[in-house]
Motif scaffolding. Sequence first.
Motif, PDB file in Angstrom:
ATOM      1  N   ALA A   8      26.255  37.098  39.161  1.00  0.00           N
ATOM      2  CA  ALA A   8      27.206  37.688  39.990  1.00  0.00           C
ATOM      3  C   ALA A   8      26.553  38.788  40.797  1.00  0.00           C
ATOM      4  N   ARG A  11      28.713  44.581  42.678  1.00  0.00           N
ATOM      5  CA  ARG A  11      29.906  45.264  43.552  1.00  0.00           C
ATOM      6  C   ARG A  11      29.334  46.452  44.567  1.00  0.00           C
ATOM      7  N   PRO A  44      36.799  41.763  36.620  1.00  0.00           N
ATOM      8  CA  PRO A  44      36.601  40.732  37.862  1.00  0.00           C
ATOM      9  C   PRO A  44      36.603  39.483  37.121  1.00  0.00           C
ATOM     10  N   ASP A  45      36.710  39.109  35.894  1.00  0.00           N
ATOM     11  CA  ASP A  45      36.801  37.709  35.549  1.00  0.00           C
ATOM     12  C   ASP A  45      38.241  37.313  34.832  1.00  0.00           C
ATOM     13  N   ASP A 114      40.183  51.965  39.922  1.00  0.00           N
ATOM     14  CA  ASP A 114      39.070  51.497  39.975  1.00  0.00           C
ATOM     15  C   ASP A 114      39.032  51.088  41.680  1.00  0.00           C
ATOM     16  N   ARG A 117      39.545  46.261  45.390  1.00  0.00           N
ATOM     17  CA  ARG A 117      39.162  44.986  45.636  1.00  0.00           C
ATOM     18  C   ARG A 117      39.330  44.286  44.386  1.00  0.00           C
ATOM     19  N   LEU A 118      39.308  44.825  43.413  1.00  0.00           N
ATOM     20  CA  LEU A 118      39.250  44.110  41.866  1.00  0.00           C
ATOM     21  C   LEU A 118      40.604  43.835  41.958  1.00  0.00           C
ATOM     22  N   ASP A 121      41.623  40.849  44.300  1.00  0.00           N
ATOM     23  CA  ASP A 121      40.802  39.597  44.014  1.00  0.00           C
ATOM     24  C   ASP A 121      41.789  38.957  42.671  1.00  0.00           C
ATOM     25  N   SER A 122      42.348  39.761  41.962  1.00  0.00           N
ATOM     26  CA  SER A 122      42.742  39.396  40.637  1.00  0.00           C
ATOM     27  C   SER A 122      44.460  38.788  40.604  1.00  0.00           C
TER      28      SER A 122
END
Length: 240
Positions: A8, A11, A44-45, A114, A117-118, A121-122
């Motif tokens: 990855a 960031r 992120p995952d 945080d 964007r996290l 994206d989630s």
Amino acid sequence: MSDPSAPARPRRILYGRRFGPRLRPQRKRLLDERLPELRLQVAPDRATAPRDVFPDGRPLWLELGFGGGEHLAAVAEAHPQVGVIGVEPFMSGVAALLGTIESRRLDNVRVVVDDARLLLDSLPDASVERIFILFPDPWPKARHHKRRLVNAETARACARLLVQGGRLELATDHMDYARAMLQALLPVDDLVWTATRPADWRTFPELGHPTRYEAKARAAGRPCVYLVFERRSGASSAKA
């Protein structure tokens, strides 16, 4: 399509210092006691299911970069049937919001400490009714423009998250950033700018409460730009 076996990419952090001046004891207590109760951890995952945040399935609104939380708290108080997720990396702003949540006894707010964007994206497609991005840091120097929160990537992400008819509401007092916002948002087919006359971008409809940054801008005589985009009915967003 990217190779899932590839490492990855790191960031790029969009913000600088997470702590400002030393916190007063009361605000430190809020971070120690209340933040663990209200904090939404985003990885992120791992996907974030809205019903895991608000199990009753209530409408979901986001505020990205809520500063001291003035607007977010006003919105949450005025719309108790809505679940509001606020994102802010600076602990001083988080502590200020927690104080307001406690004093007003708000129970419909969750906080992400945080990079915004996290969270974008989630979350799943078409899961959010309204997104607010109010007076984000303009990063005025050209070499810092890559740190701006509103860009082509986040514009597509917001479009993906909004339900049909959902709204993305932005504000800035920095004219170069206002132009950059439009350059990022206007090419997104799934979003339509609702303005039909100059008055539409000179006043913000239904703004719950002015942020401290808006108040400073107006006190200094700087004009503010308010942009409202709506998710087109029947559109299908491309992934960000």
